[in-house]
Design a protein around this motif. Sequence first.
Motif, PDB file in Angstrom:
ATOM      1  N   VAL A  25       3.698  -5.374  35.398  1.00  0.00           N
ATOM      2  CA  VAL A  25       3.994  -4.330  36.371  1.00  0.00           C
ATOM      3  C   VAL A  25       2.811  -3.383  36.534  1.00  0.00           C
ATOM      4  CG1 VAL A  25       5.534  -2.387  36.865  1.00  0.00           C
ATOM      5  CG2 VAL A  25       6.452  -4.497  35.934  1.00  0.00           C
ATOM      6  N   ASN A  26       2.508  -3.036  37.785  1.00  0.00           N
ATOM      7  CA  ASN A  26       1.448  -2.072  38.115  1.00  0.00           C
ATOM      8  C   ASN A  26       0.107  -2.452  37.520  1.00  0.00           C
ATOM      9  OD1 ASN A  26       3.444  -0.623  39.388  1.00  0.00           O
ATOM     10  ND2 ASN A  26       3.803   0.734  37.643  1.00  0.00           N
ATOM     11  N   LYS A  27      -0.327  -3.662  37.733  1.00  0.00           N
ATOM     12  CA  LYS A  27      -1.590  -4.116  37.157  1.00  0.00           C
ATOM     13  C   LYS A  27      -2.650  -4.424  38.211  1.00  0.00           C
ATOM     14  CE  LYS A  27       0.018  -4.134  33.011  1.00  0.00           C
ATOM     15  NZ  LYS A  27      -0.206  -2.965  32.201  1.00  0.00           N
ATOM     16  N   ASN A  28      -2.355  -4.139  39.461  1.00  0.00           N
ATOM     17  CA  ASN A  28      -3.313  -4.447  40.532  1.00  0.00           C
ATOM     18  C   ASN A  28      -3.684  -5.938  40.561  1.00  0.00           C
ATOM     19  OD1 ASN A  28      -3.232  -1.747  40.991  1.00  0.00           O
ATOM     20  ND2 ASN A  28      -5.334  -1.308  40.380  1.00  0.00           N
ATOM     21  N   LEU A  29      -2.837  -6.805  40.078  1.00  0.00           N
ATOM     22  CA  LEU A  29      -3.126  -8.246  40.144  1.00  0.00           C
ATOM     23  C   LEU A  29      -3.240  -8.657  41.607  1.00  0.00           C
ATOM     24  CD1 LEU A  29      -0.532  -9.630  37.559  1.00  0.00           C
ATOM     25  CD2 LEU A  29      -2.961  -9.142  37.198  1.00  0.00           C
TER      26      LEU A  29
HETATM   27  C1  LIG Z   1      -5.167   0.077  40.246  1.00  0.00           C
HETATM   28  O1  LIG Z   1      -5.914   0.558  41.338  1.00  0.00           O
HETATM   29  C2  LIG Z   1      -5.817   1.954  41.535  1.00  0.00           C
HETATM   30  C3  LIG Z   1      -6.570   2.317  42.801  1.00  0.00           C
HETATM   31  O2  LIG Z   1      -7.644   1.473  43.006  1.00  0.00           O
HETATM   32  C4  LIG Z   1      -6.357   2.684  40.304  1.00  0.00           C
HETATM   33  O3  LIG Z   1      -6.212   4.076  40.465  1.00  0.00           O
HETATM   34  C5  LIG Z   1      -5.566   2.234  39.080  1.00  0.00           C
HETATM   35  O4  LIG Z   1      -6.090   2.812  37.923  1.00  0.00           O
HETATM   36  C6  LIG Z   1      -5.582   0.725  38.955  1.00  0.00           C
HETATM   37  N1  LIG Z   1      -4.684   0.344  37.884  1.00  0.00           N
HETATM   38  C7  LIG Z   1      -4.980  -0.558  36.967  1.00  0.00           C
HETATM   39  C8  LIG Z   1      -3.971  -0.821  35.932  1.00  0.00           C
HETATM   40  O5  LIG Z   1      -6.052  -1.131  36.981  1.00  0.00           O
END
Ligand SMILES: *[C@@H]1O[C@H](CO)[C@@H](O)[C@H](O)[C@H]1NC(C)=O
Length: 764
Positions: free
Chosen positions: A46-50
């Motif tokens: 969850v919430n990992k920007n995958l």
């Molecule tokens: C996901 O991307 C956002 C915006 O680019 C960033 O603020 C965040 O830290 C990133 N999260 C992870 C877990 O990499």
Amino acid sequence: MYSRLSPDTLLLPLIGLTFLFLPAAHPAKCPKQCVCDQIQLTVTCVNKNLTEVPPTVDEITVKLDLRGNDIQELPTGAFRQTPYLTHLSLQRCNIRRVKEGAFRGLGRLVFLNLASNNIDILYQESFDGLSSLKQLMIDRNRVEEIQPGAFSQLGFLNLLSLTHNQLVYIPNMAFQGLQNIKWLRLSHNSLNYLDIEAFAGLFTLNRLSLDHNELQLPGVTRLDMGYNPMTYLGEESVSMAKLSHLFLDHMSLQDLANTAVSKSPGLTHLDLSHNQLRVIQPFSDGTPNLARLHLAGNPIYCNCYMRPLREWAIRSKVKLVGTCAGPSHLSGEMLEAVHPPELRCQTQEAMLKAEFEEANRRAPPPTEEPESKVKCPANCVCEIEAHHSSCENRGHTKVPRGFSPDTRLLDLRGNNFHYIPSNSFPGVSQVVSLHLQRCKIVEVENGAFNGMKGLIYLYLSENLISSLSPEAFKGLPQLTYLHLEKNNFSVFPKGAFKLLPGLLALHLENNSIAKLEANALNGAESLRALYLTGNAVDHVSPKALEQAADLDTLHLAGNKLKEVPTEALSKLGNVKDLRLSGNVIRWVGPNAFQPLGNSLRELYLDHMGLEKVSGACSRLGPGLRSLFLEGNQLEEVPDLHPLTSLEVINLADNPLMCDCPLLPLRLWIEKVNLKVRATCANPPELKGRRVKDVHVFKACPGGEALPSVPGIAPKRAKTPKATKPKPAHLGGSVMQGKMLKSNFKLRKSPKTKAAKKTKRLSKV
Ligand SMILES: *[C@@H]1O[C@H](CO)[C@@H](O)[C@H](O)[C@H]1NC(C)=O
Ligand SMILES: *[C@@H]1O[C@H](CO)[C@@H](O)[C@H](O)[C@H]1NC(C)=O
Ligand SMILES: *[C@@H]1O[C@H](CO)[C@@H](O)[C@H](O)[C@H]1NC(C)=O
């Protein structure tokens, strides 16, 4: 349920030989950004920007949670690696496009959530392969187009939620294929046009949410909503300025608000024929042009309660079409021919009751404190707009009194009433739904619900009731749905439903009823659905179900039956859905289902230890759509060729003997192109292989024409059976329970009433 073999136990006997071909022998894979639970078989990322579905998720995963990533596009076969998924969460993933076949291979998926993405088009094959899906959430996207056939593969879907999208228009047959849909949520779109057959074919739908749209339907003058199983039409449900003809025939209407069509001033013809209406109130002003009201085929009882309608019809020059169903001296009489003074209440009791109610209506009791305009007992919450009153979980030991007389939903669950004395609900004759779950009720006294003449839903589940007298339900002429599951019945409450002529569904799941005796359903003549899953029934008298000739749903799963109760079924020509899963029936004879040969659509015979089915299938007729035979002891399978309408079949977990006697099955598989889940157990060298993929049948007489099976080398055996996950069985009744609960939530929500200009079509 099953245990994963540890690598050590596997390695010892198998060393060197099959080591390389046994994925389960390796430590399970877990993608590096994710959390994996090897016991629950869940993977959470969850919430990992995958930016893509992680390719290394372990094959045996059952729940995959990918909320809050950045996936943009789901390619074809995106989940091919995880065929055992039952739950998939993809909210907030910036998904713009779901390619054709994205979910192909997820034949076990039950729950799919795609909410809060940017999807704008649902393509024709976006949801292909989701043959077990029950819930699909696509809320809060930008969907503006549903291509024809987008949902055509979702034959098991119960809930489709498309709220907060940008739909403007629903084309004809948009929802084609949703054969089990119960609830369709289209709220908060910009709908302003529904094609005339937009909802065609949705025979199982009982909730349609269309609030917060822009439905003016300016061009529509005729709306046909017939044959929907709706039971109640609420205030101002139909609000369409130009509508002249409205067809609400062949539904299950038990009641309608007298303002149901008052926002459709152009209405001239209203067809309410073939419903379950016994009494109808005069319509409120608002339909000055109404000229014909069709009421044929309703059980209209021509007594004093019908007099106001008749008088109104004369005054307003509305022609009533239909006849009286009772009392006997007026039975069969044309409504038009009955003079108002003939509409009388015969018995002393009924007369007194009518007078009492009349008096109640005229003189609101002046006993309330002047400052409180809403009547609401202490320690309860009453929502005046929604007509809902609730005293849920408030520790009441007596049924509170003093609810507003126009309360329609009364929720008293989770209190400590222990028993319900007679006349416990005075002055609330408009209540449609009464909730008394979890109230430790041991006894319901005679006449407990006296005066609740509008009650349609009564929930007495999760109490301690072990017997009921017929008089307990006195004064409930409209009761349609009765819930008595999870009580303490060890004997079927025979005759208790005598006074409920309109009862359609009776829930008695999870009691300990041991027998169904003759005439058990005495008086429940209109019963359509009887739910007895999870009891201890080991005997069904041949005459047990005789009175309920219209029964179409009979759930007897999880009982102790040793044979199919064929004789008891012999008077029931209408049963469509029969469930016998989890009984101990070893043998099904050739005539077992003969009485239901023409009616049966779904048959559940799974997990029963079934060893043999002799010829029964050839008599099941061409109507059968689903047949469940998984988890049995079948070595052979009867010839399925006669079942020409079959859409779902499950033969998994049977010890099938892959040899010539099984050739008819193999030939049938070739012909039908269905997922049958048939796997060989014997001979040993074929163990675990799909019936479709083995060569043996080609050598059998008659099997010559079968295609050869290329490229299947015997040693590429799959993961051994014991390590395959078996997701918990999600029986229909479980889902139904959930659906009912969520239905209730919606009814409860006062928000549905909020926007006055909102156009709603149904409120069940
Ligand atoms: C996901 O991307 C956002 C915006 O680019 C960033 O603020 C965040 O830290 C990133 N999260 C992870 C877990 O990499
Ligand atoms: C449930 O029923 C059994 C007999 O059928 C009875 O012995 C028992 O006391 C009942 N339980 C309650 C809580 O009423
Ligand atoms: C019956 O009990 C089973 C097992 O506890 C449960 O899963 C099911 O939901 C229950 N059904 C009803 C209708 O109460």
